[in-house]
Scaffold this motif. Structure first.
Motif, PDB file in Angstrom:
ATOM      1  N   UNK A  60       0.834  -1.207   0.000  1.00 13.51           N
ATOM      2  CA  UNK A  60       0.000   0.000   0.000  1.00 13.51           C
ATOM      3  C   UNK A  60       0.862   1.249   0.000  1.00 13.51           C
ATOM      4  N   UNK A  61       0.356   2.299  -0.651  1.00  9.44           N
ATOM      5  CA  UNK A  61       1.017   3.606  -0.633  1.00  9.44           C
ATOM      6  C   UNK A  61       0.668   4.300   0.672  1.00  9.44           C
ATOM      7  N   UNK A  62       1.398   5.349   1.032  1.00  4.98           N
ATOM      8  CA  UNK A  62       1.058   6.110   2.245  1.00  4.98           C
ATOM      9  C   UNK A  62      -0.368   6.673   2.201  1.00  4.98           C
ATOM     10  N   UNK A  63      -0.900   6.847   0.989  1.00  3.48           N
ATOM     11  CA  UNK A  63      -2.269   7.362   0.841  1.00  3.48           C
ATOM     12  C   UNK A  63      -3.313   6.256   1.006  1.00  3.48           C
ATOM     13  N   UNK A  64      -2.866   5.019   1.169  1.00  5.52           N
ATOM     14  CA  UNK A  64      -3.800   3.925   1.380  1.00  5.52           C
ATOM     15  C   UNK A  64      -4.207   3.165   0.130  1.00  5.52           C
ATOM     16  N   UNK A  65      -3.667   3.540  -1.024  1.00  9.26           N
ATOM     17  CA  UNK A  65      -3.967   2.797  -2.255  1.00  9.26           C
ATOM     18  C   UNK A  65      -3.079   1.567  -2.284  1.00  9.26           C
ATOM     19  N   UNK A  66      -3.690   0.409  -2.488  1.00  4.08           N
ATOM     20  CA  UNK A  66      -2.936  -0.827  -2.437  1.00  4.08           C
ATOM     21  C   UNK A  66      -3.021  -1.636  -3.707  1.00  4.08           C
ATOM     22  N   UNK A  67      -2.076  -2.559  -3.829  1.00  7.04           N
ATOM     23  CA  UNK A  67      -2.069  -3.496  -4.940  1.00  7.04           C
ATOM     24  C   UNK A  67      -1.726  -4.883  -4.386  1.00  7.04           C
ATOM     25  N   UNK A  68      -2.449  -5.880  -4.885  1.00  6.75           N
ATOM     26  CA  UNK A  68      -2.186  -7.263  -4.489  1.00  6.75           C
ATOM     27  C   UNK A  68      -0.978  -7.761  -5.285  1.00  6.75           C
ATOM     28  N   UNK A  69       0.039  -8.254  -4.578  1.00  6.67           N
ATOM     29  CA  UNK A  69       1.237  -8.748  -5.246  1.00  6.67           C
ATOM     30  C   UNK A  69       1.341 -10.265  -5.244  1.00  6.67           C
ATOM     31  N   UNK A  70       0.496 -10.924  -4.447  1.00  6.57           N
ATOM     32  CA  UNK A  70       0.437 -12.391  -4.513  1.00  6.57           C
ATOM     33  C   UNK A  70      -0.841 -12.891  -3.860  1.00  6.57           C
ATOM     34  N   UNK A  71      -1.282 -14.044  -4.345  1.00  6.44           N
ATOM     35  CA  UNK A  71      -2.447 -14.727  -3.808  1.00  6.44           C
ATOM     36  C   UNK A  71      -1.974 -16.099  -3.373  1.00  6.44           C
ATOM     37  N   UNK A  72      -2.201 -16.440  -2.113  1.00 14.18           N
ATOM     38  CA  UNK A  72      -1.721 -17.702  -1.547  1.00 14.18           C
ATOM     39  C   UNK A  72      -2.901 -18.597  -1.223  1.00 14.18           C
ATOM     40  N   UNK A  73      -2.933 -19.767  -1.816  1.00 11.30           N
ATOM     41  CA  UNK A  73      -3.987 -20.747  -1.551  1.00 11.30           C
ATOM     42  C   UNK A  73      -3.334 -22.003  -0.997  1.00 11.30           C
ATOM     43  N   UNK A  74      -3.739 -22.388   0.215  1.00 10.47           N
ATOM     44  CA  UNK A  74      -3.131 -23.537   0.874  1.00 10.47           C
ATOM     45  C   UNK A  74      -3.415 -24.840   0.178  1.00 10.47           C
ATOM     46  N   UNK A  75      -2.490 -25.772   0.247  1.00 13.71           N
ATOM     47  CA  UNK A  75      -1.248 -25.706   1.003  1.00 13.71           C
ATOM     48  C   UNK A  75      -0.138 -25.016   0.205  1.00 13.71           C
ATOM     49  N   UNK A  76       0.560 -24.095   0.872  1.00 16.60           N
ATOM     50  CA  UNK A  76       1.679 -23.387   0.237  1.00 16.60           C
ATOM     51  C   UNK A  76       2.504 -22.676   1.299  1.00 16.60           C
ATOM     52  N   UNK A  77       3.709 -22.318   0.919  1.00 24.81           N
ATOM     53  CA  UNK A  77       4.553 -21.485   1.760  1.00 24.81           C
ATOM     54  C   UNK A  77       4.236 -20.042   1.414  1.00 24.81           C
ATOM     55  N   UNK A  78       3.920 -19.243   2.425  1.00 20.03           N
ATOM     56  CA  UNK A  78       3.705 -17.813   2.233  1.00 20.03           C
ATOM     57  C   UNK A  78       5.076 -17.177   2.440  1.00 20.03           C
ATOM     58  N   UNK A  79       5.509 -16.374   1.518  1.00 20.16           N
ATOM     59  CA  UNK A  79       6.906 -15.964   1.491  1.00 20.16           C
ATOM     60  C   UNK A  79       7.181 -14.550   1.996  1.00 20.16           C
TER      61      UNK A  79
END
Length: 145
Positions: A60-79
Protein backbone atom coordinates in the motif's frame (compact mmCIF):
# COMPACT_ATOMS: atom_id res chain seq x y z
CA UNK A 1 -3.80 -30.73 5.07
CA UNK A 2 -1.68 -31.21 8.18
CA UNK A 3 1.94 -30.07 8.42
CA UNK A 4 3.43 -33.59 8.33
CA UNK A 5 1.65 -34.40 5.05
CA UNK A 6 2.72 -31.05 3.59
CA UNK A 7 6.36 -31.72 4.48
CA UNK A 8 6.28 -35.25 3.03
CA UNK A 9 4.61 -34.23 -0.25
CA UNK A 10 6.50 -34.00 -3.56
CA UNK A 11 8.35 -32.34 -5.13
CA UNK A 12 10.64 -31.66 -2.13
CA UNK A 13 9.40 -34.34 0.26
CA UNK A 14 11.20 -34.95 3.54
CA UNK A 15 11.51 -38.49 4.89
CA UNK A 16 9.04 -39.36 7.66
CA UNK A 17 11.43 -39.04 10.62
CA UNK A 18 12.84 -35.71 9.44
CA UNK A 19 9.35 -34.37 8.71
CA UNK A 20 8.08 -35.34 12.20
CA UNK A 21 11.08 -33.69 13.86
CA UNK A 22 10.77 -30.55 11.72
CA UNK A 23 6.98 -30.30 12.14
CA UNK A 24 7.37 -30.38 15.93
CA UNK A 25 9.23 -27.05 15.73
CA UNK A 26 6.29 -25.16 14.14
CA UNK A 27 3.22 -23.67 15.84
CA UNK A 28 -0.02 -24.42 13.99
CA UNK A 29 -3.12 -22.30 14.53
CA UNK A 30 -6.54 -21.58 13.04
CA UNK A 31 -6.63 -18.04 11.63
CA UNK A 32 -9.96 -16.34 10.93
CA UNK A 33 -10.75 -14.46 7.75
CA UNK A 34 -9.76 -10.80 8.05
CA UNK A 35 -6.76 -11.30 10.33
CA UNK A 36 -3.32 -10.21 9.19
CA UNK A 37 -0.29 -12.46 9.35
CA UNK A 38 1.99 -9.46 8.68
CA UNK A 39 1.51 -5.71 8.35
CA UNK A 40 3.51 -3.53 5.97
CA UNK A 41 6.01 -1.35 7.84
CA UNK A 42 5.87 -3.38 11.06
CA UNK A 43 8.29 -6.02 12.38
CA UNK A 44 7.53 -9.54 11.16
CA UNK A 45 10.01 -12.22 12.25
CA UNK A 46 7.77 -15.16 11.29
CA UNK A 47 7.74 -17.65 8.42
CA UNK A 48 4.34 -19.05 7.46
CA UNK A 49 3.03 -22.22 5.84
CA UNK A 50 -0.62 -22.00 4.84
CA UNK A 51 -1.95 -25.55 5.22
CA UNK A 52 -5.51 -24.63 4.27
CA UNK A 53 -7.27 -21.39 3.41
CA UNK A 54 -6.27 -18.30 1.42
CA UNK A 55 -4.38 -15.06 1.93
CA UNK A 56 -3.25 -12.09 -0.12
CA UNK A 57 -0.02 -10.13 0.05
CA UNK A 58 -0.52 -6.43 -0.59
CA UNK A 59 1.64 -3.33 -0.86
CA UNK A 60 0.00 0.00 0.00
CA UNK A 61 1.02 3.61 -0.63
CA UNK A 62 1.06 6.11 2.25
CA UNK A 63 -2.27 7.36 0.84
CA UNK A 64 -3.80 3.92 1.38
CA UNK A 65 -3.97 2.80 -2.25
CA UNK A 66 -2.94 -0.83 -2.44
CA UNK A 67 -2.07 -3.50 -4.94
CA UNK A 68 -2.19 -7.26 -4.49
CA UNK A 69 1.24 -8.75 -5.25
CA UNK A 70 0.44 -12.39 -4.51
CA UNK A 71 -2.45 -14.73 -3.81
CA UNK A 72 -1.72 -17.70 -1.55
CA UNK A 73 -3.99 -20.75 -1.55
CA UNK A 74 -3.13 -23.54 0.87
CA UNK A 75 -1.25 -25.71 1.00
CA UNK A 76 1.68 -23.39 0.24
CA UNK A 77 4.55 -21.48 1.76
CA UNK A 78 3.70 -17.81 2.23
CA UNK A 79 6.91 -15.96 1.49
CA UNK A 80 7.37 -12.95 3.77
CA UNK A 81 11.09 -13.75 3.86
CA UNK A 82 11.49 -12.21 0.39
CA UNK A 83 9.37 -9.23 1.43
CA UNK A 84 11.18 -8.25 4.61
CA UNK A 85 13.93 -5.70 5.19
CA UNK A 86 17.22 -6.73 6.74
CA UNK A 87 16.03 -5.41 10.11
CA UNK A 88 12.87 -7.56 9.95
CA UNK A 89 10.30 -4.99 8.82
CA UNK A 90 7.61 -6.40 6.52
CA UNK A 91 7.37 -4.81 3.09
CA UNK A 92 3.89 -6.30 2.56
CA UNK A 93 0.66 -6.87 4.46
CA UNK A 94 -0.51 -10.48 4.43
CA UNK A 95 -4.25 -10.73 5.03
CA UNK A 96 -6.20 -13.97 5.45
CA UNK A 97 -9.14 -13.81 3.02
CA UNK A 98 -10.65 -17.23 3.90
CA UNK A 99 -10.39 -19.02 7.26
CA UNK A 100 -7.02 -20.74 7.33
CA UNK A 101 -4.86 -23.26 9.12
CA UNK A 102 -1.37 -21.74 9.32
CA UNK A 103 1.95 -23.00 10.67
CA UNK A 104 4.35 -20.32 12.00
CA UNK A 105 8.02 -20.34 12.97
CA UNK A 106 10.38 -17.52 13.90
CA UNK A 107 12.74 -16.95 10.96
CA UNK A 108 15.81 -17.03 13.21
CA UNK A 109 14.81 -20.43 14.62
CA UNK A 110 14.22 -21.72 11.08
CA UNK A 111 17.66 -20.48 10.01
CA UNK A 112 19.27 -22.24 12.99
CA UNK A 113 17.49 -25.49 12.12
CA UNK A 114 18.61 -25.25 8.50
CA UNK A 115 22.22 -24.51 9.45
CA UNK A 116 22.23 -27.54 11.76
CA UNK A 117 21.83 -29.76 8.69
CA UNK A 118 25.27 -31.17 7.82
CA UNK A 119 24.82 -30.95 4.05
CA UNK A 120 23.75 -27.30 4.25
CA UNK A 121 26.64 -26.32 6.53
CA UNK A 122 29.07 -28.06 4.16
CA UNK A 123 27.52 -26.36 1.11
CA UNK A 124 27.62 -22.90 2.68
CA UNK A 125 31.26 -23.41 3.69
CA UNK A 126 32.23 -24.30 0.10
CA UNK A 127 30.37 -21.48 -1.70
CA UNK A 128 33.11 -18.79 -1.38
CA UNK A 129 35.58 -21.06 -3.22
CA UNK A 130 33.17 -22.03 -6.00
CA UNK A 131 32.43 -20.43 -9.35
CA UNK A 132 29.14 -18.54 -9.03
CA UNK A 133 27.64 -20.19 -12.13
CA UNK A 134 28.34 -23.66 -10.68
CA UNK A 135 26.95 -23.27 -7.11
CA UNK A 136 24.00 -25.57 -7.93
CA UNK A 137 26.57 -28.39 -8.27
CA UNK A 138 26.91 -28.24 -4.47
CA UNK A 139 23.31 -29.28 -3.81
CA UNK A 140 23.05 -32.55 -1.87
CA UNK A 141 21.44 -34.52 -4.68
CA UNK A 142 24.41 -33.64 -6.93
CA UNK A 143 27.23 -34.40 -4.49
CA UNK A 144 28.32 -37.26 -2.28
CA UNK A 145 29.05 -36.04 1.26
Amino acid sequence: MDLFNFLTSPPNALDGDTAREFAAEWNVEFVEKGRRLATQGEPDPMEHIMLDGRATSQISSPEGRGVCVSFNAGPCVVAPNVARTRNGTSLVSIEVVADALVAHMDSRALTELMLAQAWLADTLARIPDYQINRVDDLLPWKTAL
